[in-house]
Design an enzyme around this catalytic site. Structure first.
Site, PDB file in Angstrom:
ATOM      1  CG  ASP A 106     -52.540   3.884  83.559  1.00  0.00           C
ATOM      2  OD1 ASP A 106     -52.071   2.871  82.978  1.00  0.00           O
ATOM      3  OD2 ASP A 106     -53.150   3.686  84.922  1.00  0.00           O
ATOM      4  CG  HIS A 107     -47.751   2.747  80.076  1.00  0.00           C
ATOM      5  ND1 HIS A 107     -47.316   2.860  81.458  1.00  0.00           N
ATOM      6  CD2 HIS A 107     -47.473   1.450  79.637  1.00  0.00           C
ATOM      7  CE1 HIS A 107     -46.814   1.335  81.562  1.00  0.00           C
ATOM      8  NE2 HIS A 107     -47.124   0.554  80.900  1.00  0.00           N
ATOM      9  CG  HIS A 143     -51.067   0.136  85.113  1.00  0.00           C
ATOM     10  ND1 HIS A 143     -50.937   1.339  84.646  1.00  0.00           N
ATOM     11  CD2 HIS A 143     -49.809  -0.346  85.763  1.00  0.00           C
ATOM     12  CE1 HIS A 143     -49.597   1.615  84.728  1.00  0.00           C
ATOM     13  NE2 HIS A 143     -48.862   0.774  85.488  1.00  0.00           N
TER      14      HIS A 143
END
Ligand code: NAD
Length: 478
Positions: free
Chosen positions: A172-173, A235
């Site tokens: 999950d950047h 996110h």
């Protein structure tokens, strides 16, 4: 500091994600001197290319997606010499022998699954069958990690057939962003914040992820997903976890992820009256959401705002307001911790209401600011104003500070280092879907329709009402 020597295979190495994020990120780590001299990057995808052809494609991608200041002909040429290419079919036998021959023994082996999730099982199976991946290998997978609890469980089960949880890196950047990690340090390395970090002193928390773009060319994919699946389940949920979690006993992968999991499990079901969904209208020459997805009947949301409760001792009664949407006024991601008013104002009514707000800005201009109230300088009597204490990373380090790595490059290096702290564990992903599913199912059962909103605003009016009715307001998107 260079990491251990590695061979990194990028399945889908010619795809959009590889071109835009993964390869430019690797190049920047190469330039920073973090890539060991022998490390290899192998692109593996369907296109019929040889090493030279792939290098040419990657050169084009670097030129397109790297900042000009990062581009050096010499460095690009040196980086490209590390690249290899194998034309491979995830569903067939082509290419697997060639891939096996390219892999070296005694180095870290990592496999980035930058392909559609339907191929994850095929890749895992073939890596295993051809004995390319072993007990020490690592795999990296991207969102979407399922579209509901059932599919996420199936995906986890598929990967678990061939890989242990300790080998699986779910990206999950948002967790790779500098400020997000800094949030943990600010919380847990200072005495200042943690005593106040609870329902007694925090009035509410806001999380905003606003985008200016519409769904663009991703219309048909997006329409099956919507803001809840595409942004909230992953996110925004991760950001909420880092804000709300208890202090882990150590900064180690399972200690941190255990605490995040507890937050997700403590989330109450959401009252439908606490959710506002929206779809953007058309503006000027720009399409409406319905035009973008070419589906007049679509009920999918391009915007969502909601009020959540984390039902535990620390947060009982403190609402978390979250919102995210497309074609909003500005591109802006931030978390705001809004503290309660001082219990009594000795400066009288004219001093107004002043609140301490800690803002954690992910973009643009990432950094943290704490709003404090001080006396307005000068002889004009006791006037109070708010000023920000700026904790912005880049400013604090000055111009000598090393360039801040972007999310992807940091996370890929963590894969090579074998550090899973900033990756989602399978049970976290499943818990997030278990909370999301009933909400989405509720919309379907009630035939819920999103509200329209004008592009370039902060979303539908009804979202503002979520706050106004409780005498609160969203922070500006500007
Ligand atoms: P893409 O369509 O641009 O690229 C797909 C890649 O997969 C290509 O390299 C193609 O050659 C390869 N491929 C397809 N079928 C194959 C097969 N049978 N065998 C071997 N290779 C095959 O996709 P993308 O946008 O790069 O996305 C990759 C993954 O990352 C997807 O799961 C996507 O949802 C996810 N993702 C993408 C983005 C993004 O910004 N593009 C962001 C988040 C997540």
């Amino acid at each position: 500091i260079p990491v251990d020597d590695f061979d990194l295979v990028i399945f889908g190495g010619t795809g959009d994600l590889a071109r835009r994020k993964i390869l430019p990120g690797l190049y920047r780590r190469f330039v920073a001197g973090q890539m060991p001299a022998e490390a290899r990057i192998v692109g593996a995808a369907r296109s019929d290319l040889d090493d030279e052809g792939y290098r040419q494609e990657v050169r084009d991608a670097l030129k397109e997606f790297l900042a000009k200041a990062d581009q050096s002909e010499e460095q690009i040429a040196a980086f490209l010499s590390r690249l290899h290419y194998v034309s491979i079919d995830a569903k067939g036998e082509d290419g697997w022998k060639e891939l096996n021959q390219l892999m070296r023994d005694g180095v870290v082996r990592a496999f980035y699954f930058s392909v559609a999730p339907v191929l994850f099982g095929d890749l895992a199976e073939r890596l295993h069958h051809h004995k390319i991946a072993g007990r020490d290998s690592r795999i990296v997978v991207e969102k979407p990690f399922g579209r509901d609890l059932e599919s996420a469980k199936a995906l986890n089960a598929t990967l678990a057939e061939h890989f242990d949880e300790t080998q699986i890196y779910r990206i999950d950047h948002y967790l790779g962003k500098e400020t997000v990690q800094n949030l943990m340090v600010v919380r847990f390395a200072n005495v200042l914040f943690e005593p106040l970090w609870n329902a007694q002193y925090v009035d509410h928390i806001q999380i905003t992820v606003a985008e200016t773009v519409g769904v663009g060319g991703r219309g048909s994919y997006y329409d099956k997903s919507g803001a809840m699946r595409d942004m909230v389940q992953n996110h925004l949920m991760q950001l909420l976890c880092l804000i709300a979690m208890e202090p882990p006993s150590r900064f180690d992968p399972d200690a941190v992820r255990d605490e995040k999991l507890k937050v997700i499990r403590a989330l109450d079901p959401v009252d439908p009256a606490d959710i506002v969904r929206g779809q953007y209208e058309s503006k000027g020459k720009a399409n409406s959401y319905l035009e973008d997805v070419e589906n007049d009947e679509s009920r999918t949301e391009s915007f969502i705002a909601m009020k959540l409760h984390v039902s535990n001792w620390r947060w009982a009664g403190t609402p978390f307001y979250i919102r995210t949407g497309k074609r909003l006024r500005a591109r802006q991601s931030e978390i705001a911790v809004v503290f309660k008013d001082a219990p009594h104002s000795i400066f009288g009514a004219q001093a107004g209401r002043h609140r301490n707000i800690l803002t954690i800005r992910l973009q643009p201009n990432d950094g943290m600011k704490l709003g404090v109230t001080i006396k307005e300088p000068g002889p004009g009597g006791m006037r109070l104003i708010d000023v920000p204490l700026d904790m912005t990373f880049a400013d604090a380090l000055g111009s000598d500070g090393e360039a801040v790595p972007e999310a992807y490059e940091r996370l890929i290096m963590d894969v090579v280092r074998g550090n899973q702290t900033l990756f989602m564990r399978g049970d976290e992903v499943e818990a997030a879907w278990a909370w999301t599913d009933p909400i989405i199912n509720g919309w379907q059962d009630r035939d819920d329709r999103p509200h329209d909103y004008e592009p370039g605003t902060a979303g539908p009016e009804e979202a503002a009402m979520l706050m106004h009715r409780e005498n609160r307001r969203w922070r500006d998107i500007k």
